[in-house]
Every structure is written in structure tokens, then in C-alpha cells.
Write a protein that holds these residues in place. Structure first.
Motif, PDB file in Angstrom:
ATOM      1  N   ALA A  97       0.836  -1.201   0.000  1.00  0.00           N
ATOM      2  CA  ALA A  97       0.000   0.000   0.000  1.00  0.00           C
ATOM      3  C   ALA A  97       0.872   1.252   0.000  1.00  0.00           C
ATOM      4  O   ALA A  97       0.586   2.224  -0.708  1.00  0.00           O
ATOM      5  N   LEU A 100       2.287   1.687  -3.461  1.00  0.00           N
ATOM      6  CA  LEU A 100       1.280   2.140  -4.417  1.00  0.00           C
ATOM      7  C   LEU A 100       0.861   3.576  -4.162  1.00  0.00           C
ATOM      8  O   LEU A 100       0.315   4.238  -5.031  1.00  0.00           O
ATOM      9  N   ASN A 101       1.114   4.039  -2.951  1.00  0.00           N
ATOM     10  CA  ASN A 101       0.702   5.399  -2.618  1.00  0.00           C
ATOM     11  C   ASN A 101       1.707   6.438  -3.100  1.00  0.00           C
ATOM     12  O   ASN A 101       1.455   7.629  -3.032  1.00  0.00           O
ATOM     13  N   LYS A 107      -0.199   3.631 -12.061  1.00  0.00           N
ATOM     14  CA  LYS A 107      -0.761   3.258 -10.772  1.00  0.00           C
ATOM     15  C   LYS A 107      -1.911   2.273 -10.950  1.00  0.00           C
ATOM     16  O   LYS A 107      -1.999   1.276 -10.252  1.00  0.00           O
ATOM     17  N   ARG A 111      -2.304  -1.454  -9.359  1.00  0.00           N
ATOM     18  CA  ARG A 111      -3.428  -1.750  -8.473  1.00  0.00           C
ATOM     19  C   ARG A 111      -4.216  -2.947  -8.992  1.00  0.00           C
ATOM     20  O   ARG A 111      -4.629  -3.813  -8.240  1.00  0.00           O
ATOM     21  N   THR A 112      -4.411  -2.976 -10.305  1.00  0.00           N
ATOM     22  CA  THR A 112      -5.145  -4.082 -10.907  1.00  0.00           C
ATOM     23  C   THR A 112      -4.479  -5.415 -10.585  1.00  0.00           C
ATOM     24  O   THR A 112      -5.139  -6.375 -10.227  1.00  0.00           O
ATOM     25  N   PHE A 115      -4.736  -6.499  -6.829  1.00  0.00           N
ATOM     26  CA  PHE A 115      -6.063  -6.803  -6.329  1.00  0.00           C
ATOM     27  C   PHE A 115      -6.661  -8.035  -7.012  1.00  0.00           C
ATOM     28  O   PHE A 115      -7.667  -8.560  -6.574  1.00  0.00           O
ATOM     29  N   LEU A 180      -6.093  -2.837  -0.115  1.00  0.00           N
ATOM     30  CA  LEU A 180      -7.061  -1.786  -0.427  1.00  0.00           C
ATOM     31  C   LEU A 180      -7.433  -0.963   0.785  1.00  0.00           C
ATOM     32  O   LEU A 180      -7.535   0.261   0.717  1.00  0.00           O
ATOM     33  N   LEU A 183      -4.602   1.275   1.602  1.00  0.00           N
ATOM     34  CA  LEU A 183      -4.441   2.287   0.564  1.00  0.00           C
ATOM     35  C   LEU A 183      -5.474   3.397   0.736  1.00  0.00           C
ATOM     36  O   LEU A 183      -5.144   4.592   0.658  1.00  0.00           O
TER      37      LEU A 183
ATOM     38  N   VAL B 316     -11.440  -0.657  -7.152  1.00  0.00           N
ATOM     39  CA  VAL B 316     -10.421   0.062  -6.402  1.00  0.00           C
ATOM     40  C   VAL B 316     -10.928   1.411  -5.922  1.00  0.00           C
ATOM     41  O   VAL B 316     -10.775   1.768  -4.768  1.00  0.00           O
ATOM     42  N   ASP B 320     -12.199   3.493  -1.920  1.00  0.00           N
ATOM     43  CA  ASP B 320     -11.788   4.826  -1.495  1.00  0.00           C
ATOM     44  C   ASP B 320     -12.999   5.683  -1.170  1.00  0.00           C
ATOM     45  O   ASP B 320     -13.046   6.365  -0.165  1.00  0.00           O
TER      46      ASP B 320
END
Lengths: 288, 327
Positions: A97, A100-101, A107, A111-112, A115, A180, A183, B316, B320
Motif C-alpha cells: 500500500a 502504491l501510494n 498506478k 493496483r489491478t 487486487f 485496499l 491504501l 479500487v 476509497d
């Protein structure tokens, strides 16, 4: 007077929104919970006319711990795996995380990838992959440094290491949702706190320990609970398998399976309590 | 992404360098490699990218392996020279796996037993979450705690009584064994969805509700017309998660559905047995090999992969925005 009735009306309305849950909880959760507790003290026989029960006190429980050697063994094995994997999953998902941040390109692509495992984490798929030996890191055991490491460590550490190497991908695959959650929390923290810390001369390293980690602290507890729960209800879990197979075993039956599932429930609750307790106490000491 | 601070720092550094007559090149080099803020230097970037790519490869390794092996013919499998890329584009594995899985009917049944409970679960979670977020009533805290507690009760404890219960009502083998608990907020991980909607509806401004009230809308109308349309991200994320979790559930599915209904993961579990039944005693005896079983695995996750590639943006972003993490 009128005010009160309005308030009452509103609370009734709120309860009516909740009514499906209340009914469902009573019918599908509370009652089954008590019923399985009841069954765990019975010898259950299924006859054509229905279920017949016979009270046998704690016999099911004593059977589980004295006669059924398999159960205690797989329960212990499960606990050991849980204790090893949970911290790794949490630390690992935190690292991903954080990575990725960062302001990086592609990005969305990364992320894909990270996850993706959530989608395919079904028991049979993973069993298939395990049979093909693709869930361990390819040919890592051939590296000299690893062999040296293994031969120089004794029993306990050794088992942990070999378990890790064999199941690394599976362990990593468990961490999709946790990544997730971390993140999302990272993106909600205020940028200005970091700028303020930087002006005061904090390095990145200090920023992580003094700013990032304390703000993520509630999420660590959430992830801890989530990890333990999903780990223990996953279909691949041998304990779950054992409960299910003894359910339809003629010599043991529903009563015994209920007793097993209650033992399992209590064990998980204790693990959760210990885990959350220690994290919360340590966290409080450090960050307040 | 340069912040104001970074810009100021850079400017100061330049001024300082000019003042002391320092070599401009070395400062530039330094800020290029290490960055002015410590997290945008070149070295740091290299580290981040190589870590991401490395771990990403480990993540994808089983899937790449699956894809590669599923296209391998028997010769390729036995040939040690062929490791990743098959020598021919070989599709027979998929044909066999397609027949063993009984793909199309199974897919339809899987969709039937996953989509309907997911819709019900999402809808009910929205209603319950709204109730918790917008109303005050006695025992609210206790009820909310109970919702959260249901999350940690392992389904295995409830499995036997529910099975007995559904058996009495003769619902075993029908979709109701999944649908009924879902429709009453007791489905798979229902607590999480209730929590998501709770967080989401709490963010809705009170004034909006009051304005609708003045216009004469009732509470159920406000919920349907104002709250729900605002909660689209939460709805999407809940539905997707619910869908995936129901899809992947095999232990409960095989117990409740028995032989009446089947899903792709359950079919995959029985893959070897079905294969033997179909292909032994055939004129040309065929044996199951890695390629075929990998093709089967691939086919069973393919629908989910397709869904994922179209919806990953919501997966995703939804988390958030729907505030799964709270404030």
C-alpha cells in the motif's frame, strides 16, 4: 408532548428499516447458534421421522480432545499457520500500500495486479494450483544461500521458513482486500501533516514511524480482524474440512460436528482477542 | 508532483549554490539521484518500480503459468526445451476442459446462484445501513455491535442448524438456501456491506433530508429517491464484492445445493472424476494431463477475470469513496 411522539415515530421508523436484519438475525443467526450449542451436547440420530437427540453431557467434547487424534492435530497446525501468516500478510499489505501510494506512473495497472487475487481466491482453483506446485517461489530451494540458512537453523525456525517458502504466493494472495483498506486510509491522511513534519526536519523514515503508522493504527486492527476471520473460514482450511466430513460420518454425526465447530469458534475468538488485545496495548503505549 | 515546499527548497538551493560558487552540475546531479524531498529522486524511483514489478511478477506467476500450460500439447509438456511459450497454438485442452466442466449450463447455474443473492444482499444492506445511519432509537449501539459480531461467527457453526432448518423446509437443493439468509442481512460477510452503507449514508448532509421533508416526501421516499441515487459507488462496490464472494463459496454451496445445482468452482473440484467418467473406456484412451487441468482452471476463473477487467476501476475506487475505512 407532540415532540415526544415525533421522536418515538422516528425511532420506530428507524427500527422498521432494521426489521429485516432483526428478523434475519433471530432466525438465521441467533437461533442456529443456540441450536448448535444444544446439539453439541447431544447424540444426534437422523431417522425417517426426523431428528432424534439424546443428551450425553460433554461426551462430544471429550471425544474431540481424547479419541479424535486428527482434530487436535489439524487444529494445532492451523493455529501455527495462522500465527505465522497473519503478521506477514499485514506487514506485506502495508508495504504494498505504501509503494502504491507513491506518485508513480501506471498506478492503475499495478493496483489491478495486486487486487487480482481477490477475484480468484476460491478453494478449488487454489488447490489446483497447489497441485501443480506453482504456489511456491520457483526454484528458490536451489539457491545456496537458502540451503545454508535452512541447515543452520534449528527446528522451530526451520518449520516456519519452509512453510513460508512453500506457501509464499498463497500468503501474498490473501492480502488483496487488506492492501485496499490500507491504501484507502493512506489516501485520506492529510498531506499537510507531512509538510509540517518535513519543515520540522523529520526524515522520511521518521515520518513513517511518527506520522504514517499512528494514523494507520485503527486500520491495522481492522485488517488484523479481517485477516484472521477470512483465514479461518476459507474453504481450504483443514479444520473446516474435518468438521464437514464428520458431519456426514455415521459414527460421529451432527452432534459431534456441532461440538467441533463450537470448539473452533471459541479458539478463533480467543486468538482474535489476544491478537487485537496485544496490538491495541502496544499501540497505545507507543502512540499516545 | 512538486509541492510548494519542494519548489521553495529548490530555489533556495540554487541561490545558495550560486552564492558559494558551487558547481551547478553536482547539485543538479544530487537532486536528480536523491530528490529534493527524499521521495522523488531517481534512485528512490528505481527502488519503488523494481519492488512493484518484482512482487507483481510473483503475484501473477500462477496465472501466467496457468495460461502457458493450458496451451501446451502433450509433446510440449514432455519436451524439456519448451518452458514458457508453447510451440504451437494448441486449443484441444480447452475443448476437453469445456466439455468436462459442461461449461455453458454450469456457467448459467453459477450466475443464477450468485447474482440473485448478491442483488438481495446489496439491497438489504443498503436498507439496514440507512436505518443505522439516519435514525436514532434505543439499543442502537447494542444492535450495531451485534451486526459486527455476526462477522466473526464462522459460518461453520451455523452450517449444521441451517442445514437442518432448510432440510425441514425442503429448501436444500434450491437457491433459497443462499437467498433467504442474504435477503435478511445474514449472508456471506453481510456485516461488511452494512458497514459500508452505514459509513456512506452518514456522510449525506442532513439539510438535504430536511429539504425533502419540507417538500412533503416521506422517509421511504427520501431513501429511494435521494439517498440511494447518491450511494451508487457503495452499491457497485457491495454488489461486486458480494458477487465474487458468493461465486467463490464452495463449502456452503456444495452442502446446501447437493446435486441439484452446481457452480463452476464445484465442477472444478470434481474435474478429475468427471474427466475419468467421460474419457476412460473411450476408443482412444486419453489421460488427464497438466495442460487439460490448467485449461479447466483457466476456464473456471475466466468469467470472473472478464468481469474484473471491466469493473476493476470501481473495485479500487469504490473502496476509497465508499468509506470502508471510516473517518
Amino acid at each position: 408532548m407532540k415532540q415526544l411522539s415525533l421522536k418515538k415515530k422516528k425511532s420506530l421508523l428507524g427500527l422498521s428499516f432494521l426489521s429485516p436484519w432483526i428478523i434475519g438475525f433471530l432466525v438465521f443467526t441467533a437461533f442456529p447458534l443456540l441450536y448448535s450449542l444444544f446439539l453439541s451436547f447431544q447424540k444426534v440420530k437422523i431417522t425417517p421421522s426426523g431428528i432424534k437427540t439424546e443428551f450425553i453431557k460433554f461426551e462430544n467434547y471429550t471425544y474431540a480432545f481424547t479419541v479424535d487424534a486428527e482434530f487436535t492435530q489439524i487444529l494445532l497446525k492451523f493455529l501455527r499457520e495462522l500465527v505465522i501468516s497473519t503478521p506477514i500478510i499485514i506487514v506485506f499489505s502495508l508495504i504494498i500500500a505504501l509503494l502504491l501510494n507513491q506518485p508513480i506512473r501506471m498506478k492503475g495497472f499495478f493496483r489491478t495486479i495486486f487486487f487480482l487475487p481477490v477475484i480468484i481466491a476460491s478453494g478449488p482453483v487454489i488447490t489446483d494450483l497447489m497441485e501443480q506446485d506453482v504456489t511456491s517461489i520457483p526454484s528458490i530451494e536451489n539457491y545456496a544461500i537458502f540451503a545454508m540458512f535452512l541447515s543452520n537453523t534449528d527446528g522451530f525456525l526451520n518449520t516456519i521458513l519452509t512453510y513460508l517458502m512453500d506457501n509464499l504466493i498463497i500468503i501474498l494472495w490473501y492480502s488483496g482486500v487488506q492492501i485496499l483498506i490500507f491504501l484507502a486510509a493512506l489516501q485520506k491522511t492529510d498531506r499537510q501533516i507531512y509538510e509540517a513534519a518535513k519543515i520540522d526536519g523529520a526524515s522520511n523514515w521518521e515520518c513513517f514511524w511518527k506520522v504514517t503508522l499512528p494514523t494507520l493504527f485503527p486500520m491495522i486492527i481492522v485488517n488484523l480482524i479481517y485477516t484472521i476471520v477470512t483465514y479461518s473460514v476459507f474453504a481450504l482450511n483443514p479444520v473446516v474440512d474435518h468438521i464437514q466430513s464428520s458431519m456426514f460420518d455415521i459414527s460421529t454425526g451432527f452432534g459431534y460436528a456441532s461440538a467441533l465447530s463450537w470448539v473452533y469458534f471459541v479458539v478463533i475468538t480467543i486468538v482474535l482477542a489476544i491478537g487485537v488485545g496485544t496490538v491495541a496495548i502496544r499501540g497505545n503505549k507507543k502512540y499516545t | 508532483m512538486e509541492t510548494k515546499l519542494a519548489r521553495v527548497q529548490k530555489k533556495r538551493m540554487k541561490e545558495y549554490a550560486a552564492k558559494v560558487g558551487m558547481n551547478d552540475f553536482s547539485t543538479k546531479m544530487k537532486s536528480f539521484l536523491l530528490g529534493v524531498q527524499g521521495n522523488n529522486g531517481f534512485l528512490f524511483k528505481v527502488c519503488v518500480y523494481s519492488l512493484l514489478i518484482g512482487i507483481g511478477f510473483v503475484y501473477l506467476f500462477p496465472i501466467i503459468y496457468m495460461g502457458s500450460y493450458s496451451f501446451k500439447s502433450l509433446e510440449d509438456l514432455l519436451n524439456p526445451l519448451v518452458s514458457w511459450i508453447p510451440s504451437t497454438f494448441y486449443l484441444d485442452n480447452y475443448e476437453v476442459a469445456y466439455r468436462v466442466l459442461d461449461m455453458l449450463p454450469t456457467l448459467m447455474e453459477t450466475l443464477y446462484v450468485t447474482v440473485i443473492p448478491s442483488v438481495a444482499q446489496t439491497a438489504v444492506a443498503a436498507i439496514i445501513g440507512y436505518g443505522f445511519a439516519r435514525f436514532e432509537f434505543p439499543m442502537k449501539k447494542v444492535l450495531f455491535a451485534l451486526v459486527l459480531i455476526t462477522f466473526i461467527i464462522p459460518p461453520q457453526v451455523l452450517m449444521i442448524p441451517r442445514y437442518v432448518f432448510f432440510n425441514e423446509l425442503e429448501l436444500v437443493g434450491s437457491i433459497f438456501a443462499f437467498l433467504l439468509p442474504a435477503a435478511f442481512g445474514q449472508g456471506l460477510n453481510s456485516a461488511i456491506f452494512i458497514l459500508i452503507f452505514y459509513q456512506f449514508f452518514r456522510m449525506m448532509p442532513k439539510s438535504l433530508e430536511e429539504a425533502a421533508h419540507l417538500d412533503g416526501a416521506g422517509h421511504f421516499r427520501i431513501f429511494l429517491r435521494i439517498a440511494l441515487p447518491m450511494a451508487v459507488p457503495a452499491i457497485i462496490i457491495s454488489f461486486l464484492f458480494s458477487f465474487v464472494w458468493y461465486w467463490n463459496e464452495t463449502a456452503l454451496a456444495s452442502l446446501y445445493f447437493g446435486n441439484e445445482l452446481t457452480t463452476l468452482p464445484i465442477q472444478l473440484e470434481k474435474f478429475n472424476a468427471t474427466f475419468d467418467k467421460l474419457y476412460t473406456g473411450d476408443a482412444e484412451t486419453q489421460n488427464i494431463n497438466e495442460g487439460i487441468s490448467m485449461a479447466g482452471t483457466m476456464l473456471s476463473i475466466l468469467p470472473l477475470l472478464i468481469v474484473y477487467f471491466f469493473t476493476q476501476r470501481w473495485f479500487v475506487e469504490g473502496v476509497d469513496r465508499s468509506g470502508i475505512t471510516g473517518e
